[in-house]
Write a protein that holds these residues in place. Sequence first.
Motif, PDB file in Angstrom:
ATOM      1  N   LYS A  34     -62.668 -18.663  -5.960  1.00 53.03           N
ATOM      2  CA  LYS A  34     -61.935 -17.421  -5.694  1.00 53.03           C
ATOM      3  C   LYS A  34     -60.688 -17.360  -6.576  1.00 53.03           C
ATOM      4  CE  LYS A  34     -63.648 -17.680  -1.004  1.00 53.03           C
ATOM      5  NZ  LYS A  34     -63.353 -17.946   0.422  1.00 53.03           N
ATOM      6  N   ASP A  35     -60.312 -16.145  -6.923  1.00 51.10           N
ATOM      7  CA  ASP A  35     -59.169 -15.953  -7.806  1.00 51.10           C
ATOM      8  C   ASP A  35     -57.882 -15.770  -7.017  1.00 51.10           C
ATOM      9  OD1 ASP A  35     -61.067 -15.994  -9.763  1.00 51.10           O
ATOM     10  OD2 ASP A  35     -61.020 -13.831 -10.147  1.00 51.10           O
ATOM     11  N   LEU A  36     -56.785 -16.245  -7.594  1.00 53.78           N
ATOM     12  CA  LEU A  36     -55.444 -15.965  -7.073  1.00 53.78           C
ATOM     13  C   LEU A  36     -54.746 -15.039  -8.057  1.00 53.78           C
ATOM     14  CD1 LEU A  36     -52.809 -18.298  -5.537  1.00 53.78           C
ATOM     15  CD2 LEU A  36     -52.210 -17.054  -7.609  1.00 53.78           C
ATOM     16  N   VAL A  37     -54.106 -13.997  -7.536  1.00 54.31           N
ATOM     17  CA  VAL A  37     -53.329 -13.091  -8.380  1.00 54.31           C
ATOM     18  C   VAL A  37     -51.944 -12.924  -7.768  1.00 54.31           C
ATOM     19  CG1 VAL A  37     -55.324 -11.836  -9.254  1.00 54.31           C
ATOM     20  CG2 VAL A  37     -54.199 -11.042  -7.178  1.00 54.31           C
ATOM     21  N   PHE A  38     -50.958 -12.692  -8.625  1.00 53.85           N
ATOM     22  CA  PHE A  38     -49.607 -12.460  -8.131  1.00 53.85           C
ATOM     23  C   PHE A  38     -48.875 -11.502  -9.060  1.00 53.85           C
ATOM     24  CE2 PHE A  38     -49.422 -16.194 -10.845  1.00 53.85           C
ATOM     25  CZ  PHE A  38     -48.307 -15.959 -11.645  1.00 53.85           C
ATOM     26  N   ASP A  39     -47.950 -10.777  -8.486  1.00 55.01           N
ATOM     27  CA  ASP A  39     -47.118  -9.829  -9.232  1.00 55.01           C
ATOM     28  C   ASP A  39     -45.811  -9.688  -8.453  1.00 55.01           C
ATOM     29  OD1 ASP A  39     -45.905  -7.668 -10.533  1.00 55.01           O
ATOM     30  OD2 ASP A  39     -47.825  -6.673 -10.910  1.00 55.01           O
ATOM     31  N   VAL A  40     -44.750 -10.260  -8.989  1.00 54.20           N
ATOM     32  CA  VAL A  40     -43.466 -10.311  -8.277  1.00 54.20           C
ATOM     33  C   VAL A  40     -42.356  -9.846  -9.212  1.00 54.20           C
ATOM     34  CG1 VAL A  40     -41.831 -11.750  -7.001  1.00 54.20           C
ATOM     35  CG2 VAL A  40     -44.289 -12.268  -6.897  1.00 54.20           C
ATOM     36  N   LYS A  41     -41.472  -9.005  -8.697  1.00 47.10           N
ATOM     37  CA  LYS A  41     -40.314  -8.526  -9.452  1.00 47.10           C
ATOM     38  C   LYS A  41     -39.048  -9.109  -8.842  1.00 47.10           C
ATOM     39  CE  LYS A  41     -39.000  -4.246  -8.881  1.00 47.10           C
ATOM     40  NZ  LYS A  41     -38.977  -2.772  -8.970  1.00 47.10           N
ATOM     41  N   LEU A  42     -38.176  -9.647  -9.695  1.00 49.75           N
ATOM     42  CA  LEU A  42     -36.928 -10.247  -9.239  1.00 49.75           C
ATOM     43  C   LEU A  42     -35.749  -9.414  -9.728  1.00 49.75           C
ATOM     44  CD1 LEU A  42     -37.605 -14.023 -10.030  1.00 49.75           C
ATOM     45  CD2 LEU A  42     -38.325 -12.668  -8.044  1.00 49.75           C
ATOM     46  N   GLY A  92     -49.577 -12.947 -12.866  1.00 47.30           N
ATOM     47  CA  GLY A  92     -50.593 -13.883 -13.307  1.00 47.30           C
ATOM     48  C   GLY A  92     -51.894 -13.757 -12.543  1.00 47.30           C
ATOM     49  N   LYS A  93     -52.919 -14.386 -13.099  1.00 44.26           N
ATOM     50  CA  LYS A  93     -54.230 -14.484 -12.449  1.00 44.26           C
ATOM     51  C   LYS A  93     -54.792 -15.859 -12.731  1.00 44.26           C
ATOM     52  CE  LYS A  93     -58.751 -12.258 -12.024  1.00 44.26           C
ATOM     53  NZ  LYS A  93     -59.597 -11.103 -12.451  1.00 44.26           N
ATOM     54  N   TYR A  94     -55.187 -16.537 -11.668  1.00 48.00           N
ATOM     55  CA  TYR A  94     -55.758 -17.885 -11.765  1.00 48.00           C
ATOM     56  C   TYR A  94     -57.201 -17.804 -11.269  1.00 48.00           C
ATOM     57  CZ  TYR A  94     -55.077 -22.968 -12.174  1.00 48.00           C
ATOM     58  OH  TYR A  94     -55.126 -24.273 -12.577  1.00 48.00           O
ATOM     59  N   LYS A  95     -58.142 -17.847 -12.208  1.00 48.80           N
ATOM     60  CA  LYS A  95     -59.559 -17.766 -11.853  1.00 48.80           C
ATOM     61  C   LYS A  95     -60.028 -19.080 -11.230  1.00 48.80           C
ATOM     62  CE  LYS A  95     -60.548 -14.569 -15.656  1.00 48.80           C
ATOM     63  NZ  LYS A  95     -61.333 -14.358 -16.908  1.00 48.80           N
ATOM     64  N   ASN A  96     -60.921 -18.957 -10.268  1.00 50.25           N
ATOM     65  CA  ASN A  96     -61.478 -20.143  -9.603  1.00 50.25           C
ATOM     66  C   ASN A  96     -60.351 -21.084  -9.175  1.00 50.25           C
ATOM     67  OD1 ASN A  96     -63.361 -21.988  -8.613  1.00 50.25           O
ATOM     68  ND2 ASN A  96     -63.709 -22.924 -10.621  1.00 50.25           N
ATOM     69  N   TYR A  97     -59.380 -20.531  -8.480  1.00 47.14           N
ATOM     70  CA  TYR A  97     -58.166 -21.270  -8.122  1.00 47.14           C
ATOM     71  C   TYR A  97     -58.498 -22.486  -7.270  1.00 47.14           C
ATOM     72  CZ  TYR A  97     -53.423 -22.061  -6.313  1.00 47.14           C
ATOM     73  OH  TYR A  97     -52.206 -22.616  -5.974  1.00 47.14           O
ATOM     74  N   CYS A  98     -58.040 -23.634  -7.718  1.00 43.81           N
ATOM     75  CA  CYS A  98     -58.267 -24.913  -7.028  1.00 43.81           C
ATOM     76  C   CYS A  98     -59.748 -25.147  -6.742  1.00 43.81           C
ATOM     77  CB  CYS A  98     -57.439 -24.983  -5.744  1.00 43.81           C
ATOM     78  SG  CYS A  98     -55.661 -25.004  -6.042  1.00 43.81           S
ATOM     79  N   LYS A  99     -60.595 -24.667  -7.650  1.00 45.52           N
ATOM     80  CA  LYS A  99     -62.048 -24.852  -7.583  1.00 45.52           C
ATOM     81  C   LYS A  99     -62.650 -24.276  -6.299  1.00 45.52           C
ATOM     82  CE  LYS A  99     -61.837 -28.974 -10.490  1.00 45.52           C
ATOM     83  NZ  LYS A  99     -62.177 -30.423 -10.639  1.00 45.52           N
ATOM     84  N   THR A 100     -62.055 -23.205  -5.817  1.00 42.52           N
ATOM     85  CA  THR A 100     -62.567 -22.558  -4.602  1.00 42.52           C
ATOM     86  C   THR A 100     -63.600 -21.484  -4.918  1.00 42.52           C
ATOM     87  OG1 THR A 100     -60.792 -20.899  -4.674  1.00 42.52           O
ATOM     88  CG2 THR A 100     -60.373 -22.914  -3.396  1.00 42.52           C
TER      89      THR A 100
END
Length: 347
Positions: free
Chosen positions: A141-149, A131-139
Amino acid sequence: MQHEILKKQKLLDKNGNIAEPGFAKKLLWEYNRADIKAPKWRIKEWDYYYIGNQNYGLCLTIADAGFVASHSVSLLGFGEKPFQYNGSEMGALPLGKVGMPKTSEFGDISVNQGNLFMEFKNDGVIRVLRGKYKNYCKTGKDLVFDVKLTQFPEESMVIATPFDKDKHFYYNQKINCMEAEGYCEFDGVRYDFNRENGSMATLDWGRGVWTYDNTWLWGSGQMYLENGDRFGFNIGYGFGNTSAASENMLFYNGTSHKLEDVIFHIPQNEKGEYLYMQPWNFTSSDGRFEMTFKPVIDRDPPADFGIIAMLPHQVFGKISGRAVLDDGTVIEITDKMVFAERVHNKW
């Protein structure tokens, strides 16, 4: 009473009630939205993943609550200076259009709501969470994640619980102790998840028709023991009429060990207000789960709109104590990071 289901069967009868309440160690009940007799806006479906280790954690939720779609990402730090970021995006009246999979065993789901894109892919062998969360928590800045289970355990906690109201039910699976490999990146910091730093993942897969006003308690843990064995637990109540079975269970190297009743002892002041950041205790009716819990973070992003409210207190902290497997083996735990919550919803 702990009534175990041992064969595949339909979840609901012709009236939209659970045909045979109880617990199972695999996903044996067959869920189908078409069998539900309640209005679409009353149906709740969600996939919640927690990926974490002793130092940090990532919470991911895709949810269709009938009247609202609610998708969230939380980034948590458990070090000397604990921190939490909680971001969420909502949409009105999805009424099933989010397209949640009817089984946890396979199926993909993706959402693109507001500033958040998130997808959970599951081919039955590997789960990929991106996923990608743009302007994460109104900062800004973007948050990105990529996790394999991987390394899904053979057994898990599965429970079909009725409410004391016609056409209302809760169907739930908790899969603990999945191996996690990947990362989350935010504000110039990369948070790696891997076997070497003890990262694991839990899935909370929920489907049902809930009564309007509910308060539940839930606790979950997963960890590598000193000898490398995988251990975890699921405890909780308040999800409906649990007279057929509780959802309390231990997990050890992929096998499930059923517990009886477990009670959460959360401190309160003289006014009856809960003191979530003071030490808790857990006790069990069968003496097989006796723990102390030292809170580190109270994750409490409330959504209170009066007639509709979601008021969570998901507390992350360090648990210590002992658990006893079915064969009498005692598991000793000291200061392992887990979470326990008390949630009040009007939904």
